[in-house]
Design a protein around this motif. Structure first.
Motif, PDB file in Angstrom:
ATOM      1  N   HIS A 119     -31.581   5.722 -16.997  1.00  0.00           N
ATOM      2  CA  HIS A 119     -32.443   4.557 -17.198  1.00  0.00           C
ATOM      3  C   HIS A 119     -33.869   4.869 -17.648  1.00  0.00           C
ATOM      4  N   PHE A 120     -34.387   6.029 -17.303  1.00  0.00           N
ATOM      5  CA  PHE A 120     -35.766   6.315 -17.708  1.00  0.00           C
ATOM      6  C   PHE A 120     -35.937   6.361 -19.230  1.00  0.00           C
ATOM      7  N   PRO A 121     -35.047   7.021 -19.985  1.00  0.00           N
ATOM      8  CA  PRO A 121     -35.224   7.021 -21.451  1.00  0.00           C
ATOM      9  C   PRO A 121     -35.230   5.610 -22.059  1.00  0.00           C
ATOM     10  N   ILE A 145     -42.512   2.197 -25.371  1.00  0.00           N
ATOM     11  CA  ILE A 145     -43.042   2.635 -26.665  1.00  0.00           C
ATOM     12  C   ILE A 145     -42.966   1.495 -27.677  1.00  0.00           C
ATOM     13  N   ASP A 146     -41.857   0.764 -27.663  1.00  0.00           N
ATOM     14  CA  ASP A 146     -41.741  -0.397 -28.558  1.00  0.00           C
ATOM     15  C   ASP A 146     -42.824  -1.438 -28.250  1.00  0.00           C
ATOM     16  N   GLU A 147     -43.090  -1.656 -26.970  1.00  0.00           N
ATOM     17  CA  GLU A 147     -44.088  -2.648 -26.557  1.00  0.00           C
ATOM     18  C   GLU A 147     -45.511  -2.220 -26.924  1.00  0.00           C
ATOM     19  N   SER A 148     -45.733  -0.933 -27.085  1.00  0.00           N
ATOM     20  CA  SER A 148     -47.093  -0.469 -27.386  1.00  0.00           C
ATOM     21  C   SER A 148     -47.416  -0.537 -28.875  1.00  0.00           C
ATOM     22  N   ASN A 149     -46.478  -1.040 -29.660  1.00  0.00           N
ATOM     23  CA  ASN A 149     -46.695  -1.259 -31.098  1.00  0.00           C
ATOM     24  C   ASN A 149     -47.151  -0.012 -31.855  1.00  0.00           C
ATOM     25  N   ILE A 150     -46.491   1.101 -31.571  1.00  0.00           N
ATOM     26  CA  ILE A 150     -46.784   2.333 -32.307  1.00  0.00           C
ATOM     27  C   ILE A 150     -46.221   2.167 -33.717  1.00  0.00           C
ATOM     28  N   SER A 195     -47.616   5.637 -22.902  1.00  0.00           N
ATOM     29  CA  SER A 195     -46.380   4.927 -22.551  1.00  0.00           C
ATOM     30  C   SER A 195     -45.558   5.740 -21.550  1.00  0.00           C
ATOM     31  N   PHE A 196     -45.506   7.052 -21.741  1.00  0.00           N
ATOM     32  CA  PHE A 196     -44.766   7.913 -20.814  1.00  0.00           C
ATOM     33  C   PHE A 196     -45.379   7.842 -19.420  1.00  0.00           C
ATOM     34  N   VAL A 197     -46.692   7.974 -19.340  1.00  0.00           N
ATOM     35  CA  VAL A 197     -47.370   7.953 -18.035  1.00  0.00           C
ATOM     36  C   VAL A 197     -47.121   6.630 -17.321  1.00  0.00           C
ATOM     37  N   VAL A 221     -35.361  12.229 -27.806  1.00  0.00           N
ATOM     38  CA  VAL A 221     -35.843  12.046 -29.174  1.00  0.00           C
ATOM     39  C   VAL A 221     -36.008  10.551 -29.400  1.00  0.00           C
ATOM     40  N   ILE A 222     -37.209  10.170 -29.819  1.00  0.00           N
ATOM     41  CA  ILE A 222     -37.482   8.763 -30.097  1.00  0.00           C
ATOM     42  C   ILE A 222     -37.871   8.599 -31.550  1.00  0.00           C
TER      43      ILE A 222
END
Length: 145
Positions: A53-55, A62-67, A83-85, A141-142
């Motif tokens: 579940h973590f990945p 990451i999607d929510e942070s609009n990278i 985002s990881f933190v 891998v993202i």
């Protein structure tokens, strides 16, 4: 020789001793089982939960942070780190509430040489329940759009 009343009294005493021993052994065994119940210390379900579940949670964060792939690599790495933190803190808090110590530590973020939108995230997972502990290294891998 002992008369019949004496023999009956002796047999009754022996039966009473045997009964007391059996009852006390049974109670002792039940108490021992009760102390052992729930103390299996099998961390496998908890490890599976984090690995499964973590990945997904990290991808969502990451999607929510609009990278954007239009950003510089340094900017993307900074946003991925943030985002990881945040995701790690949420997971760690959930585990603490349930009596486990979990630590998700970011080791490295490596941009892909072939694809400018892919990053390898290397992190460590440490989990303990106070009796057993497990440390694993994970790589995800993202891809960003």
């Amino acid at each position: 020789m002992i008369d019949k009343k004496g023999q009956l009294l002796l047999m009754a005493g022996i039966m009473m001793c045997v009964t007391v021993m059996v009852v006390s052994i049974s109670i002792s065994h039940s108490v021992t089982l009760g102390q052992k119940q729930g103390e299996n210390h099998d961390l496998t379900p908890m490890i599976s939960m984090v690995i499964d579940h973590f990945p997904n949670h990290l991808d969502w964060a990451i999607d929510e942070s609009n990278i954007s792939s239009n950003n510089t690599q340094e900017s993307n790495i900074t946003q991925i780190t943030s985002s990881f933190v945040n995701s790690a803190n949420e997971f760690e808090f959930f585990f603490i509430e349930n009596g486990y110590a979990l630590s998700l530590s970011l080791n490295d973020i490596i941009p892909s040489e072939d694809d400018t939108t892919s990053y390898s995230i290397i992190y460590s997972l440490y989990l303990t329940d106070g009796e057993q502990e497990v440390t694993l290294s994970q790589t995800e891998v993202i891809s960003i759009s």
